[in-house]
Design an enzyme around this catalytic site. Structure first.
Site, PDB file in Angstrom:
ATOM      1  CG  HIS A   9      -1.719   1.285   1.317  1.00  0.00           C
ATOM      2  ND1 HIS A   9      -2.899   1.420   0.624  1.00  0.00           N
ATOM      3  CD2 HIS A   9      -1.505   2.466   1.932  1.00  0.00           C
ATOM      4  CE1 HIS A   9      -3.386   2.628   0.828  1.00  0.00           C
ATOM      5  NE2 HIS A   9      -2.567   3.286   1.618  1.00  0.00           N
TER       6      HIS A   9
ATOM      7  CG  ASP B 273     -12.689   3.342   5.244  1.00  0.00           C
ATOM      8  OD1 ASP B 273     -12.245   4.140   6.078  1.00  0.00           O
ATOM      9  OD2 ASP B 273     -12.415   3.398   4.035  1.00  0.00           O
TER      10      ASP B 273
ATOM     11  NE  ARG C 287     -10.782  10.045   8.732  1.00  0.00           N
ATOM     12  CZ  ARG C 287      -9.904   9.345   8.043  1.00  0.00           C
ATOM     13  NH1 ARG C 287     -10.251   8.180   7.505  1.00  0.00           N
ATOM     14  NH2 ARG C 287      -8.689   9.780   7.880  1.00  0.00           N
TER      15      ARG C 287
ATOM     16  CB  SER D 110      -9.303   4.940   6.853  1.00  0.00           C
ATOM     17  OG  SER D 110      -9.686   5.048   5.520  1.00  0.00           O
TER      18      SER D 110
ATOM     19  CE  LYS E  12      -9.838   2.084   2.666  1.00  0.00           C
ATOM     20  NZ  LYS E  12      -9.877   3.482   2.342  1.00  0.00           N
TER      21      LYS E  12
HETATM   22  N1  URA Z   1      -6.501   6.748   2.337  1.00  0.00           N
HETATM   23  C1  URA Z   1      -7.489   6.062   2.950  1.00  0.00           C
HETATM   24  O1  URA Z   1      -7.941   5.051   2.460  1.00  0.00           O
HETATM   25  N2  URA Z   1      -7.951   6.528   4.107  1.00  0.00           N
HETATM   26  C2  URA Z   1      -7.475   7.632   4.711  1.00  0.00           C
HETATM   27  O2  URA Z   1      -7.933   7.973   5.771  1.00  0.00           O
HETATM   28  C3  URA Z   1      -6.449   8.343   4.062  1.00  0.00           C
HETATM   29  C4  URA Z   1      -5.971   7.869   2.866  1.00  0.00           C
END
Ligand code: URA
Length: 442
Positions: free
Chosen positions: A82, A161, A168, A183, A187
């Site tokens: 990631h 999320d 957010r 967050s 995922k």
């Molecule tokens: N990417 C995400 O998936 N979530 C965040 O909070 C910030 C960047």
């Protein structure tokens, strides 16, 4: 559970138990904890912070809000990467097929462009026919057959999320390390991989430009992933200028294909290879970093890395001929030179500013419902430390929205600091964190 009591506990600096966090997320999904209560909780968490165990509990609860993939029927180690994102960050396009050619299964769920940063899904959309909207069944079948799949998070993944991120975004609570951690990981953990490598960027185009903050995010991601029983390592990499020369969708695919063949552009290669080494070592397929490098180099030399890219494109409905003939990618109808406004060395690039200029060009979106121009982009031929002469062409912008060119070109040149002293860019690979300690990369 009495919602306001949990909110008040966090507001007053208390530490929530895992049971309380589970209840909170469960109630949010049933509607017993409303959006306004969630917004208040998020602000309390933003201001007070979350402890490591709260962050881990929140991540677990958010992951459990949706489907979690079981990849056990697919043989081989499963590792994903990631990135916290940036401008010209096409590392995933190089890394996923490359590491898969070495025998690692890569279930890569990615995102669309976010703010000034580009998104892997938008880049993949530039490949004619390539579909990233895969059902779980199809993704698993591609993974089994091809060893790599690059896709959008399916609607069933981490629904908590999706709703919390939108809140957010609307309430100024995005830039919180524990909330970002939960967050991202909610995922990623749903993919069911065995391990994760986090590419945490620092520098002017990064989500967390300052090194101390980037390191905090890296620690939070690794510690929380490990608390969830996953292998994890983070590497801090430079985002003080666009990675490579291309920043856009089709043009980045072209550059990534080149890199898999020629190891150029050098900065892209030198960022991607250490990440690939980390993935290969985490997978357990090699015993040392030296062996990992040998294996990686071999897959470039014998063409199997590029073969894997062809196979991936074909498996996801795309036209694999783009690998040998990148002119099949969307072509921009218009081009415009970017000219150096003065003579001297490029000392600094405000990469965030140039990323926003590219959004104006159509590379990214201003609103979620906007379409992107797949052909749009920037080729910046010069890098930090290069000498330029006033009036010299230093790159070009391209795309369909010709009317934006003067403004975008001005913004790109305004993002460059040109001065008489030669400066050096940030270290491409700054350091790595394995959950126990930081080590400096040489
Ligand atoms: N990417 C995400 O998936 N979530 C965040 O909070 C910030 C960047």
């Amino acid at each position: 559970m009495i919602p306001y009591k949990l909110i008040a506990k966090k507001r007053d600096g208390g530490e929530l138990t895992a049971a309380e966090i589970n209840e909170l997320i469960a109630a949010y999904l049933t509607g017993d904890f409303s959006d306004s209560q969630m917004a208040a909780f998020l602000m309390a968490a933003f201001l007070r912070g979350l402890s490591t165990s709260e962050t881990a509990a929140l991540t677990r609860a958010m992951t459990a809000s949706g489907e979690v993939w079981d990849l056990s029927a697919i043989p081989g180690p499963k590792i994903d990467k990631h990135s916290t994102g940036g401008v010209g960050d096409k590392v995933s396009l190089v890394l996923a097929p490359w590491i898969s050619a070495c025998g690692v299964v890569v279930p890569m769920m990615s995102g669309r462009g976010l703010g000034h940063t580009g998104g892997t899904l938008d880049k993949l959309a530039a490949i004619p026919g390539f579909s990233t909207s895969l059902t779980k069944k199809r993704a698993l079948s591609i993974l089994k057959k091809t060893g790599v799949a690059m896709l959008a998070a399916t609607p069933g993944v981490a629904p908590a999320d999706r709703r919390m991120y939108a809140l957010r975004d609307a309430t100024g609570t995005v830039e919180s390390i524990p909330l970002i951690t939960a967050s991202i990981l909610s995922k990623k953990l749903a993919e069911g991989a065995d391990g994760y490598v986090f590419d945490v960027k620092y520098g002017s185009g990064a989500f967390m430009p300052e090194l101390p903050q980037a390191k905090k995010l890296a620690e939070s991601l690794v510690n929380t992933a490990q608390a969830a029983g996953k292998k994890a390592v983070a590497v801090i990499t430079a985002m003080d200028q666009p990675t490579g020369h291309a920043a856009g969708n089709a043009c980045e695919v072209r550059e990534a294909i080149d890199c898999l063949r020629t190891r150029e552009p050098q900065d892209l290669f030198l960022i991607t290879r250490p990440l690939a080494v980390e993935m290969l070592v985490l997978s357990g397929l090699v015993r040392s970093r030296e062996k990992a490098v040998d294996r990686l180099e071999q897959t470039i030399d014998d063409g199997s890395a590029v073969d894997k890219l062809r196979a991936l494109i074909k498996a996801q409905g795309g036209d694999p001929r783009v690998v040998d003939n990148p002119d099949l990618l969307p072509q921009a109808p218009y081009r415009h030179d970017v000219i150096a406004p003065k003579s001297g060395y490029i000392q600094r690039i405000d990469t965030r500013r140039s990323g926003w200029a590219l959004v104006e060009l159509g590379v990214g979106r201003k609103k979620v419902e906007d379409d992107v121009d797949l052909s749009a982009g920037l080729i910046l031929e010069k890098k930090i430390g290069d000498r330029v002469k006033k009036g010299e062409r230093i790159g070009e912008i391209m795309g369909q929205k010709r009317e934006t060119f003067p403004l975008v070109a001005d913004e790109i040149t305004a993002s460059l600091t040109i001065g008489s002293k030669k400066t050096t860019p940030l270290k491409l690979i700054h350091s790595r964190y394995d959950g126990r300690r930081w080590s400096v990369c040489h």
